[in-house]
Scaffold this active site. Structure first.
Site, PDB file in Angstrom:
ATOM      1  N   ALA A 133       0.948  -1.342  -0.037  1.00  0.00           N
ATOM      2  CA  ALA A 133       0.068   0.152  -0.064  1.00  0.00           C
ATOM      3  C   ALA A 133       0.828   1.263   0.114  1.00  0.00           C
ATOM      4  O   ALA A 133       0.607   2.290  -0.677  1.00  0.00           O
ATOM      5  CB  ALA A 133      -1.003  -0.076   1.176  1.00  0.00           C
ATOM      6  N   PHE A 136       2.038   1.629  -3.514  1.00  0.00           N
ATOM      7  CA  PHE A 136       0.866   2.414  -4.186  1.00  0.00           C
ATOM      8  C   PHE A 136       0.888   3.837  -3.912  1.00  0.00           C
ATOM      9  O   PHE A 136       0.720   4.790  -5.109  1.00  0.00           O
ATOM     10  CB  PHE A 136      -0.376   1.743  -3.904  1.00  0.00           C
ATOM     11  CG  PHE A 136      -1.639   2.493  -4.385  1.00  0.00           C
ATOM     12  CD1 PHE A 136      -1.998   2.222  -5.541  1.00  0.00           C
ATOM     13  CD2 PHE A 136      -2.587   3.312  -3.442  1.00  0.00           C
ATOM     14  CE1 PHE A 136      -3.360   2.709  -6.182  1.00  0.00           C
ATOM     15  CE2 PHE A 136      -3.626   3.681  -3.865  1.00  0.00           C
ATOM     16  CZ  PHE A 136      -4.077   3.659  -5.092  1.00  0.00           C
ATOM     17  N   TYR A 137       0.711   4.341  -2.689  1.00  0.00           N
ATOM     18  CA  TYR A 137       0.661   5.793  -2.594  1.00  0.00           C
ATOM     19  C   TYR A 137       1.897   6.660  -3.107  1.00  0.00           C
ATOM     20  O   TYR A 137       1.962   7.741  -3.475  1.00  0.00           O
ATOM     21  CB  TYR A 137       0.385   5.899  -0.945  1.00  0.00           C
ATOM     22  CG  TYR A 137      -0.827   5.546  -0.646  1.00  0.00           C
ATOM     23  CD1 TYR A 137      -2.207   6.213  -0.976  1.00  0.00           C
ATOM     24  CD2 TYR A 137      -1.207   4.713   0.257  1.00  0.00           C
ATOM     25  CE1 TYR A 137      -3.148   6.041  -0.691  1.00  0.00           C
ATOM     26  CE2 TYR A 137      -2.306   4.270   0.503  1.00  0.00           C
ATOM     27  CZ  TYR A 137      -3.375   4.812   0.141  1.00  0.00           C
ATOM     28  OH  TYR A 137      -4.787   4.586   0.407  1.00  0.00           O
ATOM     29  N   ARG A 138       2.897   6.091  -2.854  1.00  0.00           N
ATOM     30  CA  ARG A 138       4.237   6.761  -3.312  1.00  0.00           C
ATOM     31  C   ARG A 138       4.249   7.078  -4.919  1.00  0.00           C
ATOM     32  O   ARG A 138       4.709   7.891  -5.191  1.00  0.00           O
ATOM     33  CB  ARG A 138       5.520   6.018  -3.183  1.00  0.00           C
ATOM     34  CG  ARG A 138       5.910   6.050  -1.611  1.00  0.00           C
ATOM     35  CD  ARG A 138       7.003   4.981  -1.271  1.00  0.00           C
ATOM     36  NE  ARG A 138       7.327   4.603   0.008  1.00  0.00           N
ATOM     37  CZ  ARG A 138       8.147   5.447   0.770  1.00  0.00           C
ATOM     38  NH1 ARG A 138       9.028   6.178   0.072  1.00  0.00           N
ATOM     39  NH2 ARG A 138       8.304   5.119   2.063  1.00  0.00           N
ATOM     40  N   PHE A 140       1.989   8.032  -6.407  1.00  0.00           N
ATOM     41  CA  PHE A 140       1.087   9.214  -6.472  1.00  0.00           C
ATOM     42  C   PHE A 140       1.705  10.484  -5.807  1.00  0.00           C
ATOM     43  O   PHE A 140       1.015  11.586  -5.734  1.00  0.00           O
ATOM     44  CB  PHE A 140      -0.371   9.126  -6.101  1.00  0.00           C
ATOM     45  CG  PHE A 140      -1.132   8.104  -6.806  1.00  0.00           C
ATOM     46  CD1 PHE A 140      -1.790   8.605  -8.038  1.00  0.00           C
ATOM     47  CD2 PHE A 140      -1.073   6.771  -6.695  1.00  0.00           C
ATOM     48  CE1 PHE A 140      -2.484   7.778  -8.743  1.00  0.00           C
ATOM     49  CE2 PHE A 140      -1.844   5.624  -7.357  1.00  0.00           C
ATOM     50  CZ  PHE A 140      -2.521   6.372  -8.597  1.00  0.00           C
TER      51      PHE A 140
END
Length: 166
Positions: A133, A136-138, A140
């Site tokens: 997760a 995933f955020y990195r 963006f």
């Protein structure tokens, strides 16, 4: 996949939602409506044929003045840092790997960028469930706090720039 993102409403079927994370599933079924009704959190649903296939939730937040201030470039401060917490983001297992999570995150970030015109906050914060997760955020633009690799942030100035509001 042609789903819509709608503000929380009980008319959408949440009963079969299964993200593989029981706490996230149960929160959607039993708490999202209550939190929305109390104005504590806002939840947005990815809906396909009246079925909820994903969701995210946001709420106001503040960061204390420890390592966090340095992490966001705030330096010495007297007051906590105003923030928005992306408290939950989940996708039904049947729809994982089809871009639903990315579209939900972008929808949430676009809404927050728009809100930033009227409400002041310096960062968007997320607590990633695990390393995947976090990755995933990195993708963006989120960055990890120095001592908390699963707690990430995105500066509002970067958020606004991404959506052409700088």
């Amino acid at each position: 996949m042609d789903f819509i993102v709608e503000p929380f409403h009980r008319r959408f079927d949440r009963s079969a939602f299964d993200s593989g994370q029981p706490a996230l599933d149960e929160w959607l079924r039993s708490q999202a409506g209550q939190q929305d009704g109390r104005h504590n959190a806002r939840t947005f649903l990815a809906v396909l044929d009246n079925r909820v296939i994903g969701y995210y939730s946001t709420l106001t937040y503040r960061l204390d003045l420890d390592e966090v201030a340095a992490a966001v470039g705030a330096g010495a401060r007297q007051y906590p840092i105003p923030a928005v917490l992306l408290a939950r983001l989940a996708v039904d297992r049947e729809f994982q790997g089809h871009g639903v999570g990315s579209r939900l995150l972008l929808d949430g970030l676009a809404r927050l960028a728009s809100v930033s015109r009227d409400i002041g906050f310096e960062v968007v914060v997320v607590d990633a469930l695990d390393r995947d997760a976090s990755v995933f955020y990195r993708r963006f633009g989120f960055q990890a706090f120095q001592r908390k690799p699963l707690k990430l942030f995105l500066a509002t100035k970067d958020l606004r720039r991404t959506f052409g509001l700088a």
